[in-house]
Enzyme design. Sequence first.
Site, PDB file in Angstrom:
ATOM      1  N   LYS A 252       0.851  -1.192   0.000  1.00  0.00           N
ATOM      2  CA  LYS A 252       0.000   0.000   0.000  1.00  0.00           C
ATOM      3  C   LYS A 252       0.880   1.232   0.000  1.00  0.00           C
ATOM      4  O   LYS A 252       1.808   1.347   0.804  1.00  0.00           O
ATOM      5  CB  LYS A 252      -0.888   0.018   1.257  1.00  0.00           C
ATOM      6  CG  LYS A 252      -1.842   1.217   1.286  1.00  0.00           C
ATOM      7  CD  LYS A 252      -3.085   0.942   0.485  1.00  0.00           C
ATOM      8  CE  LYS A 252      -3.893   2.173   0.156  1.00  0.00           C
ATOM      9  NZ  LYS A 252      -3.415   2.894  -1.059  1.00  0.00           N
TER      10      LYS A 252
ATOM     11  N   GLN B 161       7.185   4.154   3.993  1.00  0.00           N
ATOM     12  CA  GLN B 161       5.773   3.733   3.989  1.00  0.00           C
ATOM     13  C   GLN B 161       5.575   2.449   4.803  1.00  0.00           C
ATOM     14  O   GLN B 161       4.549   2.280   5.467  1.00  0.00           O
ATOM     15  CB  GLN B 161       5.314   3.514   2.541  1.00  0.00           C
ATOM     16  CG  GLN B 161       3.811   3.511   2.348  1.00  0.00           C
ATOM     17  CD  GLN B 161       3.228   4.917   2.241  1.00  0.00           C
ATOM     18  OE1 GLN B 161       3.766   5.759   1.544  1.00  0.00           O
ATOM     19  NE2 GLN B 161       2.130   5.161   2.931  1.00  0.00           N
TER      20      GLN B 161
ATOM     21  N   LYS C 148       5.437   3.575   8.371  1.00  0.00           N
ATOM     22  CA  LYS C 148       4.243   4.408   8.562  1.00  0.00           C
ATOM     23  C   LYS C 148       2.976   3.555   8.601  1.00  0.00           C
ATOM     24  O   LYS C 148       2.119   3.717   9.462  1.00  0.00           O
ATOM     25  CB  LYS C 148       4.155   5.402   7.400  1.00  0.00           C
ATOM     26  CG  LYS C 148       2.998   6.384   7.488  1.00  0.00           C
ATOM     27  CD  LYS C 148       2.713   7.062   6.133  1.00  0.00           C
ATOM     28  CE  LYS C 148       3.931   7.736   5.542  1.00  0.00           C
ATOM     29  NZ  LYS C 148       3.582   8.572   4.354  1.00  0.00           N
TER      30      LYS C 148
ATOM     31  N   LYS D  99       5.517   1.980  -2.868  1.00  0.00           N
ATOM     32  CA  LYS D  99       5.416   3.299  -3.502  1.00  0.00           C
ATOM     33  C   LYS D  99       5.635   3.108  -4.990  1.00  0.00           C
ATOM     34  O   LYS D  99       6.236   2.115  -5.416  1.00  0.00           O
ATOM     35  CB  LYS D  99       6.504   4.233  -2.962  1.00  0.00           C
ATOM     36  CG  LYS D  99       6.174   5.695  -3.130  1.00  0.00           C
ATOM     37  CD  LYS D  99       5.196   6.145  -2.064  1.00  0.00           C
ATOM     38  CE  LYS D  99       4.713   7.558  -2.252  1.00  0.00           C
ATOM     39  NZ  LYS D  99       3.985   8.023  -1.053  1.00  0.00           N
TER      40      LYS D  99
ATOM     41  N   GLY E 259      -2.702   8.244  -4.446  1.00  0.00           N
ATOM     42  CA  GLY E 259      -2.025   9.433  -4.956  1.00  0.00           C
ATOM     43  C   GLY E 259      -0.824   9.832  -4.113  1.00  0.00           C
ATOM     44  O   GLY E 259      -0.588   9.299  -3.037  1.00  0.00           O
ATOM     45  N   ASP E 260      -0.072  10.764  -4.640  1.00  0.00           N
ATOM     46  CA  ASP E 260       1.025  11.442  -3.933  1.00  0.00           C
ATOM     47  C   ASP E 260       1.262  12.719  -4.761  1.00  0.00           C
ATOM     48  O   ASP E 260       0.332  13.180  -5.436  1.00  0.00           O
ATOM     49  CB  ASP E 260       2.279  10.540  -3.873  1.00  0.00           C
ATOM     50  CG  ASP E 260       3.336  11.064  -2.894  1.00  0.00           C
ATOM     51  OD1 ASP E 260       3.181  10.852  -1.683  1.00  0.00           O
ATOM     52  OD2 ASP E 260       4.321  11.699  -3.344  1.00  0.00           O
TER      53      ASP E 260
ATOM     54  N   THR F 216      -4.680  13.613   5.053  1.00  0.00           N
ATOM     55  CA  THR F 216      -3.258  13.788   5.389  1.00  0.00           C
ATOM     56  C   THR F 216      -3.050  15.116   6.108  1.00  0.00           C
ATOM     57  O   THR F 216      -2.381  15.185   7.149  1.00  0.00           O
ATOM     58  CB  THR F 216      -2.385  13.704   4.127  1.00  0.00           C
ATOM     59  OG1 THR F 216      -2.764  12.549   3.388  1.00  0.00           O
ATOM     60  CG2 THR F 216      -0.920  13.628   4.479  1.00  0.00           C
TER      61      THR F 216
ATOM     62  N   ASN G  86      -2.407  19.181  -2.116  1.00  0.00           N
ATOM     63  CA  ASN G  86      -3.446  18.483  -1.353  1.00  0.00           C
ATOM     64  C   ASN G  86      -3.185  18.512   0.152  1.00  0.00           C
ATOM     65  O   ASN G  86      -4.075  18.860   0.942  1.00  0.00           O
ATOM     66  CB  ASN G  86      -3.557  17.027  -1.850  1.00  0.00           C
ATOM     67  CG  ASN G  86      -4.466  16.204  -0.981  1.00  0.00           C
ATOM     68  OD1 ASN G  86      -4.015  15.454  -0.116  1.00  0.00           O
ATOM     69  ND2 ASN G  86      -5.770  16.373  -1.153  1.00  0.00           N
TER      70      ASN G  86
ATOM     71  N   SER H 261      -6.907   5.783   3.584  1.00  0.00           N
ATOM     72  CA  SER H 261      -6.941   4.883   2.424  1.00  0.00           C
ATOM     73  C   SER H 261      -7.352   3.471   2.862  1.00  0.00           C
ATOM     74  O   SER H 261      -8.114   2.790   2.173  1.00  0.00           O
ATOM     75  CB  SER H 261      -5.565   4.808   1.756  1.00  0.00           C
ATOM     76  OG  SER H 261      -5.368   5.875   0.866  1.00  0.00           O
TER      77      SER H 261
HETATM   78  P1  NDP Z   1       0.617  17.862  -4.465  1.00  0.00           P
HETATM   79  O1  NDP Z   1       1.137  17.495  -5.794  1.00  0.00           O
HETATM   80  O2  NDP Z   1      -0.824  18.053  -4.258  1.00  0.00           O
HETATM   81  O3  NDP Z   1       1.351  19.198  -3.949  1.00  0.00           O
HETATM   82  C1  NDP Z   1       2.728  19.261  -3.829  1.00  0.00           C
HETATM   83  C2  NDP Z   1       3.112  20.638  -3.341  1.00  0.00           C
HETATM   84  O4  NDP Z   1       4.499  20.642  -2.998  1.00  0.00           O
HETATM   85  C3  NDP Z   1       2.956  21.708  -4.409  1.00  0.00           C
HETATM   86  O5  NDP Z   1       2.701  22.933  -3.812  1.00  0.00           O
HETATM   87  C4  NDP Z   1       4.323  21.687  -5.075  1.00  0.00           C
HETATM   88  O6  NDP Z   1       4.649  22.880  -5.766  1.00  0.00           O
HETATM   89  C5  NDP Z   1       5.240  21.470  -3.904  1.00  0.00           C
HETATM   90  N1  NDP Z   1       6.435  20.761  -4.363  1.00  0.00           N
HETATM   91  C6  NDP Z   1       6.478  19.537  -4.943  1.00  0.00           C
HETATM   92  N2  NDP Z   1       7.723  19.204  -5.295  1.00  0.00           N
HETATM   93  C7  NDP Z   1       8.491  20.249  -4.911  1.00  0.00           C
HETATM   94  C8  NDP Z   1       9.870  20.497  -4.986  1.00  0.00           C
HETATM   95  N3  NDP Z   1      10.725  19.607  -5.538  1.00  0.00           N
HETATM   96  N4  NDP Z   1      10.298  21.675  -4.473  1.00  0.00           N
HETATM   97  C9  NDP Z   1       9.440  22.577  -3.928  1.00  0.00           C
HETATM   98  N5  NDP Z   1       8.117  22.387  -3.833  1.00  0.00           N
HETATM   99  C10 NDP Z   1       7.659  21.232  -4.319  1.00  0.00           C
HETATM  100  O7  NDP Z   1       1.199  16.743  -3.473  1.00  0.00           O
HETATM  101  P2  NDP Z   1       0.710  16.360  -2.006  1.00  0.00           P
HETATM  102  O8  NDP Z   1       0.204  17.555  -1.296  1.00  0.00           O
HETATM  103  O9  NDP Z   1      -0.132  15.158  -2.110  1.00  0.00           O
HETATM  104  O10 NDP Z   1       2.099  15.896  -1.343  1.00  0.00           O
HETATM  105  C11 NDP Z   1       2.927  16.761  -0.584  1.00  0.00           C
HETATM  106  C12 NDP Z   1       3.838  15.947   0.316  1.00  0.00           C
HETATM  107  O11 NDP Z   1       3.033  15.159   1.215  1.00  0.00           O
HETATM  108  C13 NDP Z   1       4.755  14.945  -0.389  1.00  0.00           C
HETATM  109  O12 NDP Z   1       5.961  14.841   0.343  1.00  0.00           O
HETATM  110  C14 NDP Z   1       3.986  13.630  -0.259  1.00  0.00           C
HETATM  111  O13 NDP Z   1       4.829  12.510  -0.352  1.00  0.00           O
HETATM  112  C15 NDP Z   1       3.414  13.788   1.126  1.00  0.00           C
HETATM  113  N6  NDP Z   1       2.257  12.958   1.466  1.00  0.00           N
HETATM  114  C16 NDP Z   1       1.128  12.991   0.711  1.00  0.00           C
HETATM  115  C17 NDP Z   1       0.036  12.239   1.066  1.00  0.00           C
HETATM  116  C18 NDP Z   1      -1.251  12.316   0.324  1.00  0.00           C
HETATM  117  O14 NDP Z   1      -2.229  11.732   0.799  1.00  0.00           O
HETATM  118  N7  NDP Z   1      -1.351  13.016  -0.782  1.00  0.00           N
HETATM  119  C19 NDP Z   1       0.076  11.335   2.230  1.00  0.00           C
HETATM  120  C20 NDP Z   1       1.279  11.440   3.009  1.00  0.00           C
HETATM  121  C21 NDP Z   1       2.328  12.209   2.606  1.00  0.00           C
HETATM  122  P3  NDP Z   1       4.568  22.906  -7.374  1.00  0.00           P
HETATM  123  O15 NDP Z   1       3.121  22.871  -7.700  1.00  0.00           O
HETATM  124  O16 NDP Z   1       5.240  24.187  -7.740  1.00  0.00           O
HETATM  125  O17 NDP Z   1       5.311  21.707  -7.862  1.00  0.00           O
HETATM  126  O1  2IT Z   2       2.898   9.010   1.504  1.00  0.00           O
HETATM  127  C1  2IT Z   2       1.759   8.551   1.676  1.00  0.00           C
HETATM  128  O2  2IT Z   2       1.428   8.020   2.748  1.00  0.00           O
HETATM  129  C2  2IT Z   2       0.785   8.680   0.593  1.00  0.00           C
HETATM  130  N1  2IT Z   2       1.084   9.276  -0.425  1.00  0.00           N
HETATM  131  C3  2IT Z   2      -0.578   8.065   0.732  1.00  0.00           C
HETATM  132  C4  2IT Z   2      -0.546   6.600   0.410  1.00  0.00           C
HETATM  133  C5  2IT Z   2      -1.886   5.921   0.335  1.00  0.00           C
HETATM  134  O3  2IT Z   2      -1.872   4.743  -0.051  1.00  0.00           O
HETATM  135  O4  2IT Z   2      -2.908   6.516   0.652  1.00  0.00           O
END
Ligand code: NDP
Ligand code: 2IT
Length: 449
Positions: free
Chosen positions: A94, A115, A118, A130, A169-170, A214, A245, A381
């Site tokens: 997952k 992961q 976590k 992943k 997603g991520d 998240t 997100n 999830s």
């Molecule tokens: P999104 O794609 O929705 O948003 C990512 C955000 O981070 C954007 O604002 C983006 O800016 C910025 N960003 C991405 N890459 C970079 C970079 N290299 N340098 C600077 N800014 C960056 O992703 P999420 O919000 O889903 O994910 C954000 C973080 O949370 C990640 O580390 C992800 O692994 C983690 N995460 C996500 C989960 C989920 O459920 N979605 C669960 C647990 C952890 P820009 O648009 O300019 O690229």
């Molecule tokens: O980093 C993370 O925990 C995620 N991107 C969510 C993974 C998931 O299966 O919901």
Amino acid sequence: MNGTIKARIESIFDQVIKRNPGEPEFHQAVREVIETLGPVLEKHPEYAEYKIIERICEPERQIIFRVPWQDDKGEVQINRGFRVGFNSALGPYKGGLRFHPSVTLGTIKFLGFEQTFKNALSGMPIGGAKGGSDFDPKNKSEGEVMRFCQSFMTELYRHIGELTDVPAGDIGVGTREIGFLFGQYKRITNRYESGVITGKSPAWGGALVRKEATGYGAVYFAREMLKVRGIDMEGKTAVVSGSGNVAIYAIEKLQEYGVKVVACSDSAGFIYDPNGLNLDTIKQIKEVERGRISAYQAIHRDSTYTAGGNIWNVPCDIALPCATQNELDEESARTLVANGCIAVSEGANMPTTPGGIKVFQDAGISYGPGKAANAGGVATSALEMQQNASRDAWTFEYTDQKLQTIMRDIHRDCYETAKEYGMANNYVAGANIVGLKRVAVAMLAFGII
Ligand code: NDP
Ligand code: 2IT
């Protein structure tokens, strides 16, 4: 830690570096975990005998594939797809899919490794994985994104399944991409197998609260860390990096708790609004228009936009890094501490560098590492999988209550375990030890596999 165990940990780490050249993020993630495991290895000699740590550091399987697709001009484009099944001791693989040009196998391996711990910590029956691609969704038309997703799933489908491996997603993968991916899976397999992927829209099998989970979870975790110190969040000031997100729903929950969030960012720069951010504007720019955060400044004239600046220079009581790995370095950590920051809760995966973590820990502030603080997303999830398996759909309030309980339990487990092992208030050690022990119990039971 006794000398034999120390030497063993060093030798495991040397092996990881040797066997996985050119993957610094993976090395960093492994080091952060195994350097906290000495006390648990002392207590459990069977972990060494059965090489539990060595096995956990080696992914069970790694799939790399070509993803060809045609852009709107008819030109053929080639990307690389990845799916790493890290550990399936506690349940089906997952973990999310990341679409970002910086993605390499090493990125996916660091994320899959994190992961595993976590997911174990979440208390849900899920293994760790992943995946993703070096595809850049920026400036692509909806048709291009759809064709890419369809090509990606045309290979991925044979490796996944509701009982085998369940992506989500991520970065760069939200409900729209999950829709294209699920649609292609359904079409190829001739099965409406809702539980094969999570983060679906509630209109077609998704769970309420998954979108928010998240960000909300990272705030619930911060609240718990402050509660044990007798501190209330209300009236505090926060800075949240990112504007995707995780960041958006962290801001939403912080504001609900009476916290003033003054800054957020994207990869091009950050906005600062002394009046507190207007979340409706941010949602309109990022979720509806898929635009850049700089657009905020033209709508809220009291705010400022700093291109390429460092968001951690903005003073705050609470910091939530919610963008990407290694976005908060040692110097930024020093600035935060000097400005009076009392808590850091990581919405992103591995956003703080090892030097930054040390600064937070030495300063005695509450520091919640991603694998604990952002586990609410994957935990929800797992709640989505539960609803899919029972063909049920729960209300927002019921699901949010479950998420709150899960985050409270994760906090308690990390906090109590750190104390039990003589490392009080060290949430990094607490999270790693709890995660390891849960995975190890199952691995030992299954024999040498
Ligand atoms: P999104 O794609 O929705 O948003 C990512 C955000 O981070 C954007 O604002 C983006 O800016 C910025 N960003 C991405 N890459 C970079 C970079 N290299 N340098 C600077 N800014 C960056 O992703 P999420 O919000 O889903 O994910 C954000 C973080 O949370 C990640 O580390 C992800 O692994 C983690 N995460 C996500 C989960 C989920 O459920 N979605 C669960 C647990 C952890 P820009 O648009 O300019 O690229
Ligand atoms: O980093 C993370 O925990 C995620 N991107 C969510 C993974 C998931 O299966 O919901």
